[in-house]
Design an enzyme around this catalytic site. Structure first.
Site, PDB file in Angstrom:
ATOM      1  N   ASN A 166       0.869  -1.172   0.000  1.00 51.01           N
ATOM      2  CA  ASN A 166       0.000   0.000   0.000  1.00 51.01           C
ATOM      3  C   ASN A 166       0.906   1.221   0.000  1.00 51.01           C
ATOM      4  O   ASN A 166       1.709   1.389   0.917  1.00 51.01           O
ATOM      5  CB  ASN A 166      -0.896   0.028   1.241  1.00 51.01           C
ATOM      6  CG  ASN A 166      -1.815  -1.172   1.329  1.00 51.01           C
ATOM      7  OD1 ASN A 166      -2.307  -1.651   0.322  1.00 51.01           O
ATOM      8  ND2 ASN A 166      -2.044  -1.668   2.536  1.00 51.01           N
ATOM      9  N   HIS A 179       7.796   0.321   2.334  1.00 51.59           N
ATOM     10  CA  HIS A 179       7.652  -1.051   2.813  1.00 51.59           C
ATOM     11  C   HIS A 179       6.450  -1.707   2.153  1.00 51.59           C
ATOM     12  O   HIS A 179       5.597  -1.043   1.571  1.00 51.59           O
ATOM     13  CB  HIS A 179       7.476  -1.085   4.337  1.00 51.59           C
ATOM     14  CG  HIS A 179       6.141  -0.571   4.809  1.00 51.59           C
ATOM     15  ND1 HIS A 179       5.799   0.766   4.810  1.00 51.59           N
ATOM     16  CD2 HIS A 179       5.043  -1.225   5.286  1.00 51.59           C
ATOM     17  CE1 HIS A 179       4.576   0.920   5.276  1.00 51.59           C
ATOM     18  NE2 HIS A 179       4.082  -0.272   5.565  1.00 51.59           N
TER      19      HIS A 179
END
Length: 355
Positions: A166, A179
């Site tokens: 995301n 990440h």
């Protein structure tokens, strides 16, 4: 590319893994420093939704997750001050890629909520993105993904490994540090279960893999192809749900991500960097997106009916407009796309990439 892998445990028992292109003689057997789960943490549980024949994770501890903290207190940055511990213990050198069990998981290995959730740190640099990383570093991440997919898929209680990212507050990101995440499920979740069922039905009728046939059709049609390498193709799908949705897959049949060969991983690293550059150049912003790996069940490495592919869902319709999933989409699952997949593919194709 060969990566060295260093496995250890945090003080609260969570796994912590570093990957590096170089070996270094440091004992990571047990890490006493860094963030640990709060004492009142409760593991998640699964509840069955009989109306939809699917499970929902109930994870009340996730309400304690940090929400867009200041850069200097980012829990994913390397620790700088003992007064502000992070998930990354002080080891004497910056990590290149790191993986650890999520402090606030949606799934956990317990009888009523079996699964695992991991966080994958792309870089120690807080202000970076996957698109900004050097090509060799992106290739290293491909190898980390391959190792984690294989390792989690080998667990006896796991049937589906889902790698995703995301990016951007527009899709609900709570930490801006670059990440991604990996969820390992005991059963394929609803969307993947539907895709697997459709692929099995297609194979029974045609004797061929559905993803292979879709990719081949895009190559032959060519009007929706955005990027192509000798081994991979990226395209806006015929029935795209989002204006700038792009799917990426291999031309050869690869059921699981760990089945990709080294040359395919190298091409994937380059293709992703080119695609993400196009996304960022589209509106002159670091474009938010959801990136989702869809693959066969981990228990079916030889699956002939379905194979790995990436799906990107950027929420932007224009620079200043987002596609919100409102009444009809959220309430019924019926998507309405107010743009032409062929037109959006041409728009992305036309963006020059300087590498």
């Amino acid at each position: 590319m060969r990566l060295f892998k260093f496995e250890s445990r945090k003080a609260d028992g969570r796994a912590f893994i570093q990957y590096s292109k170089d070996s270094f003689p440091v004992d990571f057997g047990f890490l006493s420093e860094g963030l640990t789960r709060p004492a009142d943490w409760e593991p998640p549980a699964l509840r069955y939704n009989a109306m939809r024949d699917e499970y929902v994770a109930i994870s009340t501890s996730r309400n304690s997750r940090p929400f867009l903290p200041p850069k200097e207190y980012c829990p994913l940055c390397p620790a700088r001050d003992s007064a502000f511990p992070t998930e990354i213990p002080e080891t004497g050198r910056l990590y290149e890629w790191a993986v650890f069990e999520n402090m606030y998981p949606a799934l956990a290995p317990r009888p009523d909520g079996i699964g695992k959730c991991e966080v994958v740190l792309y870089s120690p640099h807080h202000d970076s993105t996957l698109a900004m990383e050097p090509l060799e570093h992106i290739l290293g991440l491909m190898h980390v993904w391959r190792d984690r997919s294989k390792s989690l898929g080998a667990l006896p209680f796991i049937r589906q490994v889902f790698i995703f990212e995301n990016k951007g507050a527009e899709v609900g990101v709570t930490l801006h540090h670059p990440h991604g995440q990996i969820y390992a499920f005991r059963e394929p979740p609803p969307f993947l279960a539907r895709e697997h069922a459709a692929a099995r039905a297609h194979f029974q009728t045609n004797g061929r893999c559905l993803v292979c046939d879709l990719a081949q059709n895009e190559l032959e049609t060519s009007s929706r192809v955005v990027l192509e390498t000798p081994s991979l193709v990226a395209f806006v799908p015929y029935a795209a749900r989002y204006p700038y949705e792009v799917h990426v897959t291999t031309k050869a049949h690869r059921p699981l991500f760990e089945a990709l060969e080294d040359n395919e991983l190298s091409e994937l690293a380059l293709l992703l960097k080119r695609l993400l550059f196009k996304y960022d150049a589209l509106f002159g912003i670091s474009l938010p997106y959801i990136m989702a790996h869809h693959q066969a069940e981990s228990t079916e490495p030889g699956d002939r009916t379905y194979h790995w592919h990436l799906e990107f869902y950027p929420p932007h319709r224009t620079r200043d407009k987002l596609k919100f999933l409102a009444g009809v989409e959220s309430g019924t699952g019926f998507f309405v796309n107010d743009t032409s997949p062929e037109g959006k593919a041409a728009e992305l194709r036309a963006i020059a990439v300087p590498f």
